[in-house]
Motif scaffolding. Structure first.
Motif, PDB file in Angstrom:
ATOM      1  N   THR B  48      -6.931   0.543  -3.719  1.00 41.37           N
ATOM      2  CA  THR B  48      -6.202   1.441  -3.727  1.00 41.37           C
ATOM      3  C   THR B  48      -5.292   1.674  -2.302  1.00 41.37           C
ATOM      4  O   THR B  48      -3.797   2.380  -1.905  1.00 41.37           O
ATOM      5  CB  THR B  48      -7.452   2.864  -2.670  1.00 41.37           C
ATOM      6  N   GLN B  93      -7.731   9.489  -6.892  1.00 37.44           N
ATOM      7  CA  GLN B  93      -8.869   9.527  -7.882  1.00 37.44           C
ATOM      8  C   GLN B  93      -9.474  11.259  -7.320  1.00 37.44           C
ATOM      9  O   GLN B  93      -9.840  12.066  -8.816  1.00 37.44           O
ATOM     10  CB  GLN B  93      -9.893   8.900  -7.193  1.00 37.44           C
ATOM     11  N   ASP B 166      -4.475   6.035  -9.582  1.00 35.58           N
ATOM     12  CA  ASP B 166      -5.492   5.014  -8.345  1.00 35.58           C
ATOM     13  C   ASP B 166      -7.205   5.986  -9.248  1.00 35.58           C
ATOM     14  O   ASP B 166      -7.771   6.554  -9.315  1.00 35.58           O
ATOM     15  CB  ASP B 166      -5.778   5.241  -7.369  1.00 35.58           C
TER      16      ASP B 166
HETATM   17 MG   LIG Z   1     -10.117   2.874  -4.861  1.00 39.04          MG
END
Ligand SMILES: [Mg+2]
Ligand SMILES: Nc1ncnc2c1ncn2[C@@H]1O[C@H](COP(=O)(O)OP(=O)(O)OP(=O)(O)O)[C@@H](O)[C@H]1O
Lengths: 803, 221
Positions: B48, B93, B166
């Motif tokens: 990330t 996410q 991500d």
């Molecule tokens: Mg992550």
């Protein structure tokens, strides 16, 4: 609880919001009760107690035999002998007759308290009552009195039995006056026989009305302040807890019993409310103290009484002051717990976007508003009392508060659908504003109400003042008024003024109080001359009006009379003649005039009719028509040639000045309070925005991630708040005017019996709006800049870790 | 052909409570234009963080990031944002969507902002991700997986030069994961995009030949 340690700024503002709301409310309330107490103190002055008195026509002392004669004729009177102590001129001695005086309620109630003191007074005959200070200054004067301290008496007043007073003053068998302890009978022939006349201590009644209007003003303001404060408390707490829904949901999901969550929430909210409330009481006390000198000045000015400069916080005030935050917090906790209860765990995201439930609620709210509007309308059509007027004003506020978010939402939604896809950012901006409305509607409401109340009250005050001035201008038809106390002087004037070249004309005025439908009503005799026809203000009249008054068949009534009995033009009234008890006199109502600052109904008739049926007493009041420039020489002539006293000559401009002064002072406090209300409301906006800034961050970060520069977002953010606040402020105008309308047309009529003509003062609105906008602008800038001051990386981290 | 993304000696460390925590050190790699790369590494390895740095959202401690010959970390923040708006699409996410816009507006917003909106492509994506019935709903009213699909549709619709994702399939079932891969293929074919996907999913990783592995602060191709 930990929550607050992580967000000290938010906590600070939460407490601040709570305490400011409490402060506002408690200061209004404190001032109100203080003013009331002070006034009651002032009224304790025995000699000035509002009552009807009987005095000798020639202003002499009255032989005590008249007492028995009057009682036998059915007059409930008590004799009073008043005079200055021969040995100490500054002290007034009042001799009373304890048995008959105890028939009156109020008068002397404070003096005897329970029956014990009365008994002592009756039996011993040598008891004297006075304040400690008076007793001290009496020293060891050989009065032969057994002094008893009574602090409800004014200093330098000494009260004792009438027989004792006779001896001290050396007026054997004589008294100064009678005071009426019951209503005066309509048969007044006995007064003529005994050479007495009935007088009303008018001045006191007028003063009382002024205070009443003053109190009513503050009470109305207190009510409005309470509602605004409630909104502030509610909105502040609401936001703080909205943010924590997730925490609660998480607690629930890990198995903490629901009840524990709820009780801890409830306790926390209450603790917060009480903390804020207590701080608020101190702030309120401080605010009230800084305003109190004004109030005291007003009351001192009106009563000439000397009010202490000290504000006292009593338990009652503290209780009332805390009532608001507690009530607000109970409301909010109920609402909050209900919400938590309804919320299913998967709806967690709801908190980011503002609740979905809101969409469905809009119809419900709209219908509530409509029903309330209908109710208000129905209420206004039937007759309106004092309580009902307050109720209507309260309803108006609730309706406005319900409608504000609906109007904002519907308006913005319409805009959204009209621009749709062409301008994506503008589209987002407006949609986002719609959502933002949900979140800040409560504080917008607080702001709107504060501004509306200010506009409403200011508009009314201004309206009042202007009308009052115009009315004074018209009503004070001549330059000079003469009001003498005894008939000898009056007779001199009547015989002499004809020949004075300085006096163009003079008009006698006479009046007395009668009972009409068992209520005290004033009848006035006047000479319906040209000058009256030209100037006398009338709200309703017809072509016949003055002709009918001149021939004695028609009378004019004041608005109070009109509202009290619903009798209007063309109606016939029958009055008992006082000089000829068997006769009923028929009059037709031919005109209605405004009569501000008076509570009694009043009937004006031709002086010939007055003298024929009511009283042959020589009129004691005169309106003198003179050249304004000759005022000085005229008053000199009246003083020297006719032996008038300074106080008996009233200059028109003096009255105007005095009235205006009283007026300005009375409303100076209202102004100060309404200004502080706006300040508090803008502070609420600030509190709200600070509390909201985190939710806002979650809303704006996706856009930043897309690639909208933060400075652009900041601009949008500012524009959005500004837009919402401006719309809100704009809507405050009609709300304020509505409040003003109800204040002037309902509350006033209910309380004082007259209606203010409604006028608009856009300048006041603009002024108020400017102040509010300026305050709001500062409130917007601070949290927005705070929000964007953070480094961008922090922004995204924060937002991702949040919830 | 020159690579679209070039990363040189990239290091990132965090300082928390006085201690310095090194996520990765002197990372160097490049991504060719019109290629897809899977970013793999265990939880906490810095995926990330790397994507944030590439997207211009979080500054590196040192090193250089060059995207289409733009050294993005030399730009001022507003310029970097504009660069991102024009050339990139980023999928996280969670919380990709704008709460105050409905699904339909959320999908079209980005492409409309850069004047790159294509109605038929949008319809195609809506069909691919099965979003037809959700268009008028608001993000709060749809499930996490649905939100994820909306975010992916939005990003793909912008036809970005570079797409950074991500864990885009974290909340998705097998069928939807396949749709996501299909959409990525469309981008590769039609728009010559460059794609970097951080993922834990074996099936996603297996479909993407080129891999970038983050392991104890180092990158392996
Ligand atoms: Mg992550
Ligand atoms: N703001 C921060 N402050 C301190 N340390 C951080 C911060 N953000 C991330 N880290 C640390 O940096 C490391 C890398 O985090 P990152 O989120 O990039 O991991 P990841 O590979 O994406 O993990 P996952 O697969 O679980 O999403 C982690 O060990 C994390 O604890």
């Amino acid at each position: 609880m930990k929550h607050w340690f992580r967000k000290p700024l938010q906590f600070l503002f939460l407490i601040m919001g709570l305490s400011l709301a409490t402060a506002l409310w408690s200061s209004i309330q404190l001032l109100n009760s203080q003013a009331k107490n002070s006034y009651e103190d002032a009224v304790k002055i025995l000699t000035e107690y509002e009552t009807e008195i009987i005095i000798s026509k020639k202003n002499n002392l009255i032989p005590i035999e008249s007492f028995a004669k009057l009682r036998r004729a059915g007059w409930l009177v008590t004799p009073i002998l008043e005079g200055k102590l021969p040995s100490q001129n500054s002290i007034t001695i009042l001799g009373i007759e304890p048995i008959s005086i105890s028939e009156s309620n109020g008068l002397l109630n404070g003096l005897f308290g329970n029956g014990e003191k009365l008994k002592e007074f009756v039996i011993k005959k040598n008891v004297g009552f006075a304040a400690q200070e008076t007793i001290n200054s009496l020293g060891k004067l050989p009065l032969g009195l057994q002094m008893s301290v009574n602090e409800s008496l004014l200093t330098n007043v000494l009260i004792t039995d009438i027989s004792k007073a006779e001896k001290i003053l050396g007026h054997q068998g004589l008294i100064s006056r009678f005071e009426l302890t019951g209503p005066a009978p309509n048969n007044r022939q006995i007064l003529e026989k005994l050479d007495l006349r009935l007088v009303h201590s008018n001045s006191q009644a007028d003063l009382e009305q002024l205070t009443e209007s003053f109190h009513l003003n503050l009470s109305a303001f207190g009510l409005l302040g309470f509602i605004v404060g409630l909104f502030i408390v509610y909105s502040t707490l609401n936001l703080a807890f909205e943010q924590r829904k997730t925490t609660y949901m998480a607690l629930r999901s890990i198995g903490v019993p629901v009840r524990t969550v709820y009780t801890s929430t409830l306790i926390e909210i209450l603790v917060l409310a009480l903390t804020g409330g207590v701080i608020g009481i101190f702030l309120g006390h401080w605010l009230a103290s800084s305003l109190f000198p004004d109030v005291a000045a007003t009351l001192n000015h009106i009563y000439g009484a000397n009010l202490g400069n000290q504000l006292v916080l009593s338990m009652r005030e503290i209780f009332l002051a805390l009532l608001m935050p507690v009530l607000g917090s109970l409301l909010i906790s109920t609402n909050f717990i209900l919400k938590l209860h309804k919320m299913a765990p998967q709806n967690l995201n709801a908190l980011v976007a503002g609740s979905k439930l809101y969409h469905n609620k809009i119809k419900l709210k709209l219908s509530t508003a409509l029903i309330l509007m209908g109710l208000t309308f129905v209420l206004t059509t039937s007759s309106v009392g004092l309580f009902k007027s307050f109720f209507i004003i309260g309803l108006t506020i609730i309706i406005a508060a319900t409608l504000l978010p609906i109007i904002l939402r519907v308006g913005l939604s319409l805009l959204v659908s009209s621009i749709k896809k062409k301008l994506p950012l503008l589209h987002w901006f407006l949609s986002d504003s719609v959502h933002q409305v949900n979140r800040i509607s409560l504080s917008l409401n607080a702001l709107m109400l504060a501004v509306a109340v200010t506009i409403g009250v200011d508009n009314m005050v201004k309206n009042f003042k202007e009308t009052f001035n115009i009315w004074l201008e018209k009503r004070l038809i001549t330059e000079v008024y003469v009001k003498v106390e005894d008939q000898n002087k009056a007779e001199l004037l009547i015989n002499g003024l004809h020949n004075e070249h300085l006096v163009k004309n003079f008009y006698p005025i006479t009046s007395l109080k009668i009972s009409f439908n068992n209520q005290l009503t004033t009848i006035v005799g006047f000479k319906p001359a040209e000058i009256y026809i030209k100037n006398w203000p009338l709200v309703k009249s017809n072509e016949q009006t003055w002709k009918e008054v001149q021939n004695g068949k028609g009378v004019l009534i004041n608005e109070q009379f009109f509202y009290k009995y619903g009798l209007g033009i063309g109606d016939i009234i029958k009055l008992d003649s006082l000089l000829n008890p068997e006769k009923k006199v028929r009059y037709q109502i031919v005109g209605i005039y405004p009569d501000y600052g008076n509570r009694l109904g009043q009937i004006m008739m031709n002086i010939h009719s007055f003298q024929e049926y009511y009283s042959k007493d020589i009129p004691l009041n005169f309106a003198l028509e003179i050249d304004p420039r000759s005022y000085d020489s005229v008053s000199e002539m009246l003083l020297n040639k006719y032996g008038l006293l300074d106080v008996e000559i009233i200059n028109q401009s003096t009255i105007k000045e005095f009235s205006t002064q009283i007026f300005d002072r009375t409303f100076a406090i209202t102004n100060a309070l309404s200004d502080s209300m706006i300040v508090v409301a803008t502070l609420t906006i600030l509190t709200t925005l600070i509390t909201l800034s985190e939710i806002r961050l979650a809303n704006l970060t996706p856009l930043w991630v897309l690639g909208i520069p933060r400075i652009t977002l900041l601009k949008f953010e500012l524009a959005q708040f500004l837009m919402l606040i401006l719309i809100t402020l704009f809507l405050a105008i009609p709300t304020g005017l509505l409040i003003c309308h109800f204040l002037t047309s309902y509350l006033n009529v209910a309380a004082f019996g007259w209606k203010l003509p409604f006028q608009f003062y856009p300048l006041i609105w603009i002024q108020t709006l400017l102040i509010a906008s300026l305050g709001s602008l500062i409130a917007i800038l601070f949290p927005s800049i705070l929000m964007f001051k953070n480094s961008p990386a922090l922004m995204i981290r924060r937002y991702k870790n949040d919830s | 052909m020159e690579p679209l993304v070039k990363v040189n000696d990239l290091s990132k460390s965090f300082e928390s409570s006085g201690e310095i925590f090194q996520v990765f050190e002197e990372l160097s790699f490049s991504l060719a234009q019109n290629s897809a790369t899977a970013l793999i590494g265990e939880s906490g390895s810095g995926k990330t963080t790397l994507i944030n740095i590439l997207a211009g959202l979080e500054p590196p401690s040192s090193g250089m990031v060059m995207i289409a010959r733009n050294e993005i970390w030399n730009y001022r923040e507003p310029d970097r944002a504009r660069f991102r708006l024009k050339n990139m699409a980023v999928i996280f996410q969670q919380y990709n969507l704008i709460p105050s816009l409905n699904v339909s507006s959320n999908i079209s917003l980005h492409s409309q902002l850069i004047d790159n909106w294509d109605q038929s492509f949008q319809d195609e994506l809506i069909k691919l991700f099965g979003l037809k019935n959700l268009l008028m709903k608001y993000p709060e009213e749809i499930s996490g997986g649905q939100q994820q699909r909306v975010a992916i549709a939005r990003s793909v619709l912008t036809k970005p030069k570079i797409l950074l994702a991500d864990e885009p399939t974290g909340n998705l079932d097998e069928e939807n994961t396949m749709s996501v891969l299909k959409a990525f293929e469309m981008l590769l074919e039609r728009c010559k995009s460059t794609i970097l996907v951080a993922t834990h999913s074996k099936s996603v990783a297996s479909k993407i030949k080129s891999k970038l592995i983050l392991e104890s602060g180092r990158a392996k191709k």
